[in-house]
Design a protein around this motif. Structure first.
Motif, mmCIF file in Angstrom:
data_model
loop_
_atom_site.group_PDB
_atom_site.id
_atom_site.type_symbol
_atom_site.label_atom_id
_atom_site.label_comp_id
_atom_site.label_asym_id
_atom_site.label_seq_id
_atom_site.Cartn_x
_atom_site.Cartn_y
_atom_site.Cartn_z
ATOM 1 N N ASN A 190 4.494 0.741 -7.058
ATOM 2 C CA ASN A 190 4.048 0.986 -5.525
ATOM 3 C C ASN A 190 5.340 0.201 -5.263
ATOM 4 O O ASN A 190 6.157 -0.786 -6.474
ATOM 5 N N LEU A 216 -2.985 -2.161 -7.248
ATOM 6 C CA LEU A 216 -3.140 -3.069 -6.438
ATOM 7 C C LEU A 216 -4.072 -3.919 -7.817
ATOM 8 O O LEU A 216 -3.891 -6.298 -7.216
ATOM 9 N N HIS A 235 0.736 -0.666 0.053
ATOM 10 C CA HIS A 235 0.102 -0.055 0.060
ATOM 11 C C HIS A 235 1.234 1.572 -0.390
ATOM 12 O O HIS A 235 0.122 2.036 0.070
#
Length: 180
Positions: free
Chosen positions: A33, A141, A22
């Motif tokens: 990320n 994600l 996250h």
């Protein structure tokens, strides 16, 4: 998987990966990320550690998988009519899984090819569409979800192959009574 040091190290790496998934790292106008970076690091390490027999051939196979990933993602962006019924993620997933099963002979080769292909494909896709967007986001994600789904699928196929090999390698016991 039996209890071992390797299992403990793998468990710690997975937990750290989940925690970092996250976190977004920003470099100029590129947002990456942290889970993507860790996945790419794991893939590079496994490519070096497991040393494929024909390295040039593996690099060429990897190039075809990376270009297939980027092509279908960009194709869905420019011509979404083809992917109204079926999501592009499933098409990419199925294509890359088939390529991994075809190119890799051992489980480690398959998982390494999978992780390298989706990481490099995601980076190529993000850099390609950069002209259409204001900033680059690499490894969201949905990417991490597809990475996990592919590894779990490849592990399942590996266990199925192992089961079928042990079942077919059983020899009949001599002198056993035949059932009627």
């Amino acid at each position: 998987m039996e209890k071992s040091t390797w299992r403990n190290v793998l468990g710690v790496c997975v937990l750290i990966h989940i925690i970092c998934s996250h976190v977004m790292v920003s470099i100029l106008d590129i947002r990456i990320n942290a889970g993507f970076l860790m996945t790419f690091l794991y893939a590079c390490m496994s490519f070096v550690i497991f040393r494929p027999a024909h390295r040039i051939m593996r690099i060429m196979q990897l190039g075809s998988m990376v270009s297939a990933y980027a092509f279908f993602m960009i194709f869905a962006l420019y011509d979404p009519v083809w992917f109204t019924i079926i999501k592009v993620d499933w098409v990419v997933f199925a294509l890359l899984i088939l390529m991994c099963l075809t190119y890799g002979h051992r489980l480690t080769e398959r998982i390494t090819l999978w992780m390298m292909a989706i990481c490099l494909g995601e980076a190529l896709y993000a850099l390609t569409i950069h002209r259409l967007t204001s900033s680059i986001v690499i490894g969201d994600l949905s990417f991490l979800s597809m990475a996990v789904q592919g590894v779990v699928f490849l592990l399942g196929v590996g266990q199925l192959e192992k089961l079928l090999n042990t079942r077919s390698s059983r020899k009949p016991v001599k002198g056993a009574a035949k059932s009627t």
